[in-house]
Design a protein around this motif. Structure first.
Motif, PDB file in Angstrom:
ATOM      1  N   THR A  35       9.331   2.824  -3.096  1.00  0.00           N
ATOM      2  CA  THR A  35       7.971   2.985  -3.606  1.00  0.00           C
ATOM      3  C   THR A  35       7.348   1.604  -3.836  1.00  0.00           C
ATOM      4  O   THR A  35       8.051   0.590  -3.878  1.00  0.00           O
ATOM      5  CB  THR A  35       7.970   3.745  -4.949  1.00  0.00           C
ATOM      6  N   HIS A  72       6.832  -0.553   7.264  1.00  0.00           N
ATOM      7  CA  HIS A  72       6.855   0.687   6.500  1.00  0.00           C
ATOM      8  C   HIS A  72       8.258   0.853   5.917  1.00  0.00           C
ATOM      9  O   HIS A  72       9.240   0.776   6.651  1.00  0.00           O
ATOM     10  CB  HIS A  72       6.523   1.884   7.395  1.00  0.00           C
ATOM     11  N   LYS A 125       3.050  -5.540   9.583  1.00  0.00           N
ATOM     12  CA  LYS A 125       3.207  -4.473   8.601  1.00  0.00           C
ATOM     13  C   LYS A 125       4.580  -3.837   8.757  1.00  0.00           C
ATOM     14  O   LYS A 125       5.028  -3.596   9.873  1.00  0.00           O
ATOM     15  CB  LYS A 125       2.121  -3.415   8.773  1.00  0.00           C
ATOM     16  N   THR A 174       2.525  -5.509   3.868  1.00  0.00           N
ATOM     17  CA  THR A 174       1.803  -6.372   4.797  1.00  0.00           C
ATOM     18  C   THR A 174       2.167  -7.813   4.485  1.00  0.00           C
ATOM     19  O   THR A 174       2.050  -8.256   3.332  1.00  0.00           O
ATOM     20  CB  THR A 174       0.280  -6.179   4.681  1.00  0.00           C
ATOM     21  N   GLU A 234       0.846  -1.192   0.000  1.00  0.00           N
ATOM     22  CA  GLU A 234       0.000   0.000   0.000  1.00  0.00           C
ATOM     23  C   GLU A 234       0.880   1.240   0.000  1.00  0.00           C
ATOM     24  O   GLU A 234       1.959   1.242   0.582  1.00  0.00           O
ATOM     25  CB  GLU A 234      -0.875   0.040   1.257  1.00  0.00           C
ATOM     26  N   SER A 235       0.388   2.294  -0.601  1.00  0.00           N
ATOM     27  CA  SER A 235       1.063   3.585  -0.572  1.00  0.00           C
ATOM     28  C   SER A 235       0.171   4.540   0.199  1.00  0.00           C
ATOM     29  O   SER A 235      -0.923   4.875  -0.249  1.00  0.00           O
ATOM     30  CB  SER A 235       1.274   4.080  -1.999  1.00  0.00           C
ATOM     31  N   THR A 236       0.641   4.986   1.397  1.00  0.00           N
ATOM     32  CA  THR A 236      -0.268   5.718   2.309  1.00  0.00           C
ATOM     33  C   THR A 236       0.266   7.021   2.903  1.00  0.00           C
ATOM     34  O   THR A 236      -0.211   7.347   3.985  1.00  0.00           O
ATOM     35  CB  THR A 236      -0.650   4.791   3.473  1.00  0.00           C
ATOM     36  N   PRO A 237       1.116   7.866   2.534  1.00  0.00           N
ATOM     37  CA  PRO A 237       1.961   7.878   1.355  1.00  0.00           C
ATOM     38  C   PRO A 237       3.222   7.028   1.492  1.00  0.00           C
ATOM     39  O   PRO A 237       3.880   6.748   0.503  1.00  0.00           O
ATOM     40  CB  PRO A 237       2.327   9.330   1.180  1.00  0.00           C
ATOM     41  N   ASP A 238       3.584   6.617   2.722  1.00  0.00           N
ATOM     42  CA  ASP A 238       4.701   5.683   2.853  1.00  0.00           C
ATOM     43  C   ASP A 238       4.265   4.342   2.288  1.00  0.00           C
ATOM     44  O   ASP A 238       3.081   4.018   2.253  1.00  0.00           O
ATOM     45  CB  ASP A 238       5.083   5.471   4.334  1.00  0.00           C
ATOM     46  N   THR A 239       5.232   3.554   1.857  1.00  0.00           N
ATOM     47  CA  THR A 239       4.903   2.217   1.373  1.00  0.00           C
ATOM     48  C   THR A 239       4.791   1.285   2.565  1.00  0.00           C
ATOM     49  O   THR A 239       5.688   1.212   3.400  1.00  0.00           O
ATOM     50  CB  THR A 239       5.975   1.712   0.404  1.00  0.00           C
ATOM     51  N   VAL A 240       3.657   0.603   2.649  1.00  0.00           N
ATOM     52  CA  VAL A 240       3.412  -0.349   3.728  1.00  0.00           C
ATOM     53  C   VAL A 240       3.371  -1.747   3.118  1.00  0.00           C
ATOM     54  O   VAL A 240       2.583  -2.016   2.213  1.00  0.00           O
ATOM     55  CB  VAL A 240       2.078  -0.058   4.455  1.00  0.00           C
TER      56      VAL A 240
END
Length: 71
Positions: free
Chosen positions: A43, A39, A37, A31, A23-29
């Motif tokens: 990108t 971080h 998770k 899972t 996910e981009s949350t804006p950091d890339t996570v």
């Protein structure tokens, strides 16, 4: 295994097979299948490229778009 960088700039090596979602949350996570998770600074696209390269090394993912030299 792929090398990634945590937000505090420390290096982490993950087994790409256990990545469930990005996910981009804006950091890339990242899972993992365990629910953990992570971080990272890379990108989503960079992580995807690393995972793809890792799968190709293991011969899990066929090499696409490479010319067949036998033809």
């Amino acid at each position: 295994m792929i090398n990634l960088t945590r937000l505090n700039r420390s290096s982490i090596v993950l087994n790409a097979i256990y990545i469930e979602r990005l996910e981009s949350t804006p950091d890339t996570v990242v899972t993992l299948t365990t629910g953990k998770k992570v971080h990272v600074l890379e990108t989503v696209e960079e992580v995807m490229d690393k995972v793809t390269d890792y799968y190709r090394k293991l011969n899990i993912l066929p090499r696409l778009h490479e010319p067949n030299l036998d033809e």
